[in-house]
Design an enzyme around this catalytic site. Sequence first.
Site: not given
Ligand code: C5P
Length: 426
Positions: A225, A293
């Site tokens: 990303n 993700d």
């Molecule tokens: O779920 P999303 O990606 O929007 O969430 C963002 C937060 O979750 C950020 O702080 C990101 O660093 C953390 N995150 C994580 N591991 C993942 C996905 C997101 O630590 N697999």
Amino acid sequence: MTQNLKDLSILLVISGGIAAYKSLELIRLLKKDGAKVRCILTEGGSHFVTPLSVSALCEEPVYTDLWSLKDETEMGHIRLSREADLIVVAPASANIIAQMAHGLAQDLASTMLLAANKPILIAPAMNHAMWVNDATCTNVNSLKNRGIKFAGPEEGDMACGEHGPGRMSEPGTIFDRIKGLLDEGMTGDSPHPLITSSPHLKSLRALVTSGPTYESLDPVRFIGNRSSGKQGHAIAQALADFGADVTLVSGPTALPDPFGVRTIRVETAQEMLAACEAALPCDIAVCAAAVSDWRASAPAEQKIKKDAEGTIPQLSLKENPDILYILSHHAQRPALVAGFAAETQGVLEHAKGKLARKGCDWILANQVGGDDKKVFGEDENHVYFISAKTTDDWGAMSKSAVGERLTQAIADYFKAIKGQMNDAAE
Ligand code: C5P
């Protein structure tokens, strides 16, 4: 940032660098906020700005010469630092940083700095190759270890036409940093708020994630990303500046490792999780990484080739571990866990939902996409700070300033916990 700079005496050293012109604006901002500003202009500095401009803006004489009979009898290099509450070196050239690191006293500025008994903030400005040179890195580390504070430098276009880290921070950013220091070290009942250089997060261990993750599809392709890592790195730097013992777990970025920070470079989400768990126990975790993700269910061992029929390969993905969720629910959960939420719409609702879903204490939310809200790779960020009790709009500021503001909030949080523990013990 609540304090204005009324009655604060700042001694500004302007050393040689094209960024010296920005120091004129810094003087203006400081004076407008009520500070008293005195200036030392090095010989190099005087090739970029004139003593007359500096003195007109400061409304004070400018000090340039260690051997000036008049200046030494009327003011003297020792008194210059004794009468200041804070010393700011902006721009700080590679040369003056080296002089400070090695305790050289060759002119008025370096002699005053060696004799100084006041907190010092420096804003480096130099060519990127000079900044990343091992000699400068060692000098900077040594100054940081002595409690000298830094503002910047930033990455960007240089006057010499090259690009990289080494650009002096903008006057507004240095000004914010000065105010941050004032808030950090203000002594409550002193009429002249004194800044101390004592670190406020000393003995606390912090873990920060930063950058993207790359998930292999085959040996040459990956899912990634646009995260640059600038925000996470700035947070790690600010925490270290405040004296925390910081481990930064970073995905692939072009950024140099922050100074005084234990940096572990990883590539995938699984590696990032393993490095984070290895850094436990710690007191603070800030998850600023843009973790992918998903990853390929079975990355190909050889490069996936186009076939003669033009068959499009079908990607089969599986979910990556959610590091923020795992740290928030961990048997060794840090006392304070903060995450980020980058959203393209409905920023506040999504962020509040995320706070509950992830089980963290704070979310810093920002909008991505749109012409004025790019965030990825930018130097600025517009953040909303969300906890169970508050939603606070921090407005647009540099990523370094976000790092400092978050660090201040963390320091306040631990100060409040300590206060509660003391009250309970009484
Ligand atoms: O779920 P999303 O990606 O929007 O969430 C963002 C937060 O979750 C950020 O702080 C990101 O660093 C953390 N995150 C994580 N591991 C993942 C996905 C997101 O630590 N697999």
